[in-house]
Design a protein around this motif. Structure first.
Motif, PDB file in Angstrom:
ATOM      1  N   ARG A  85       0.835  -1.208   0.000  1.00  0.00           N
ATOM      2  CA  ARG A  85       0.000   0.000   0.000  1.00  0.00           C
ATOM      3  C   ARG A  85       0.868   1.256   0.000  1.00  0.00           C
ATOM      4  NH1 ARG A  85      -3.211  -3.209   3.502  1.00  0.00           N
ATOM      5  NH2 ARG A  85      -2.202  -2.259   5.320  1.00  0.00           N
ATOM      6  N   MET A  86       1.948   1.214   0.759  1.00  0.00           N
ATOM      7  CA  MET A  86       2.851   2.360   0.787  1.00  0.00           C
ATOM      8  C   MET A  86       3.485   2.572  -0.591  1.00  0.00           C
ATOM      9  SD  MET A  86       6.134   2.996   3.195  1.00  0.00           S
ATOM     10  CE  MET A  86       7.499   3.895   2.521  1.00  0.00           C
ATOM     11  N   ALA A  87       3.894   1.491  -1.231  1.00  0.00           N
ATOM     12  CA  ALA A  87       4.481   1.599  -2.569  1.00  0.00           C
ATOM     13  C   ALA A  87       3.476   2.185  -3.553  1.00  0.00           C
ATOM     14  CB  ALA A  87       4.958   0.229  -3.043  1.00  0.00           C
ATOM     15  N   ALA A  88       2.222   1.757  -3.462  1.00  0.00           N
ATOM     16  CA  ALA A  88       1.193   2.269  -4.368  1.00  0.00           C
ATOM     17  C   ALA A  88       0.933   3.758  -4.120  1.00  0.00           C
ATOM     18  CB  ALA A  88      -0.102   1.465  -4.199  1.00  0.00           C
ATOM     19  N   ALA A  89       0.893   4.148  -2.863  1.00  0.00           N
ATOM     20  CA  ALA A  89       0.672   5.565  -2.534  1.00  0.00           C
ATOM     21  C   ALA A  89       1.846   6.414  -3.013  1.00  0.00           C
ATOM     22  CB  ALA A  89       0.465   5.731  -1.037  1.00  0.00           C
ATOM     23  N   ALA A  90       3.054   5.923  -2.817  1.00  0.00           N
ATOM     24  CA  ALA A  90       4.231   6.661  -3.264  1.00  0.00           C
ATOM     25  C   ALA A  90       4.264   6.747  -4.786  1.00  0.00           C
ATOM     26  CB  ALA A  90       5.508   6.003  -2.739  1.00  0.00           C
ATOM     27  N   LYS A  91       3.830   5.681  -5.454  1.00  0.00           N
ATOM     28  CA  LYS A  91       3.774   5.700  -6.917  1.00  0.00           C
ATOM     29  C   LYS A  91       2.791   6.764  -7.400  1.00  0.00           C
ATOM     30  CE  LYS A  91       2.779   2.897 -10.981  1.00  0.00           C
ATOM     31  NZ  LYS A  91       2.337   1.594 -11.482  1.00  0.00           N
ATOM     32  N   SER A  92       1.644   6.851  -6.749  1.00  0.00           N
ATOM     33  CA  SER A  92       0.656   7.868  -7.121  1.00  0.00           C
ATOM     34  C   SER A  92       1.218   9.270  -6.938  1.00  0.00           C
ATOM     35  CB  SER A  92      -0.617   7.710  -6.282  1.00  0.00           C
ATOM     36  OG  SER A  92      -1.264   6.509  -6.604  1.00  0.00           O
ATOM     37  N   ALA A  93       1.877   9.490  -5.815  1.00  0.00           N
ATOM     38  CA  ALA A  93       2.489  10.794  -5.555  1.00  0.00           C
ATOM     39  C   ALA A  93       3.558  11.092  -6.600  1.00  0.00           C
ATOM     40  CB  ALA A  93       3.086  10.829  -4.157  1.00  0.00           C
ATOM     41  N   GLN A  94       4.357  10.093  -6.909  1.00  0.00           N
ATOM     42  CA  GLN A  94       5.421  10.259  -7.898  1.00  0.00           C
ATOM     43  C   GLN A  94       4.844  10.627  -9.260  1.00  0.00           C
ATOM     44  OE1 GLN A  94       7.851   6.743  -8.318  1.00  0.00           O
ATOM     45  NE2 GLN A  94       8.854   7.507 -10.135  1.00  0.00           N
ATOM     46  N   GLU A  95       3.741  10.015  -9.639  1.00  0.00           N
ATOM     47  CA  GLU A  95       3.124  10.300 -10.934  1.00  0.00           C
ATOM     48  C   GLU A  95       2.590  11.730 -11.000  1.00  0.00           C
ATOM     49  OE1 GLU A  95       0.313   7.115 -11.336  1.00  0.00           O
ATOM     50  OE2 GLU A  95       1.826   5.731 -12.097  1.00  0.00           O
ATOM     51  N   VAL A  96       1.921  12.174  -9.941  1.00  0.00           N
ATOM     52  CA  VAL A  96       1.396  13.539  -9.912  1.00  0.00           C
ATOM     53  C   VAL A  96       2.540  14.548  -9.961  1.00  0.00           C
ATOM     54  CG1 VAL A  96       0.188  15.230  -8.472  1.00  0.00           C
ATOM     55  CG2 VAL A  96      -0.746  12.932  -8.756  1.00  0.00           C
ATOM     56  N   LEU A  97       3.558  14.294  -9.148  1.00  0.00           N
ATOM     57  CA  LEU A  97       4.711  15.194  -9.125  1.00  0.00           C
ATOM     58  C   LEU A  97       5.474  15.153 -10.445  1.00  0.00           C
ATOM     59  CD1 LEU A  97       5.761  14.454  -5.473  1.00  0.00           C
ATOM     60  CD2 LEU A  97       4.893  16.646  -6.329  1.00  0.00           C
ATOM     61  N   GLY A  98       5.461  14.008 -11.104  1.00  0.00           N
ATOM     62  CA  GLY A  98       6.082  13.885 -12.424  1.00  0.00           C
ATOM     63  C   GLY A  98       5.358  14.722 -13.469  1.00  0.00           C
TER      64      GLY A  98
END
Length: 81
Positions: free
Chosen positions: A52-65
């Motif tokens: 779940r943490m990896a998925a949340a970080a991935k979402s944040a990374q995509e938005v910030l990207g």
């Protein structure tokens, strides 16, 4: 160690303001990437919480990207103009 990467991301994200320089937003993206990779590396051992943490970080990374892509596009358009 994994939690530490998430905490660094959260700390950086809490400090962000809408009008902050693009470099600060990019630094947050780097923190998101670090948190994602750290969580992904231990998912087999730590289970669903790490996933779940990896998925949340991935979402944040995509938005910030997307923000980073827009900032680069704006800089390029300004140079061309």
């Amino acid at each position: 160690m994994v939690r530490g990467t998430w905490d660094k991301l959260a700390k950086r994200a809490r400090k962000l303001a809408h009008d902050d320089h693009d470099e600060l937003w990019h630094e947050a993206r780097i923190k998101a990437k670090q948190a994602r990779y750290a969580a992904e590396a231990v998912t087999d051992v730590l289970g669903k919480g790490a996933a779940r943490m990896a998925a949340a970080a991935k979402s944040a990374q995509e938005v910030l990207g997307e923000h980073q892509d827009a900032a680069i596009a704006a800089d390029t358009l300004n140079e061309l103009g």
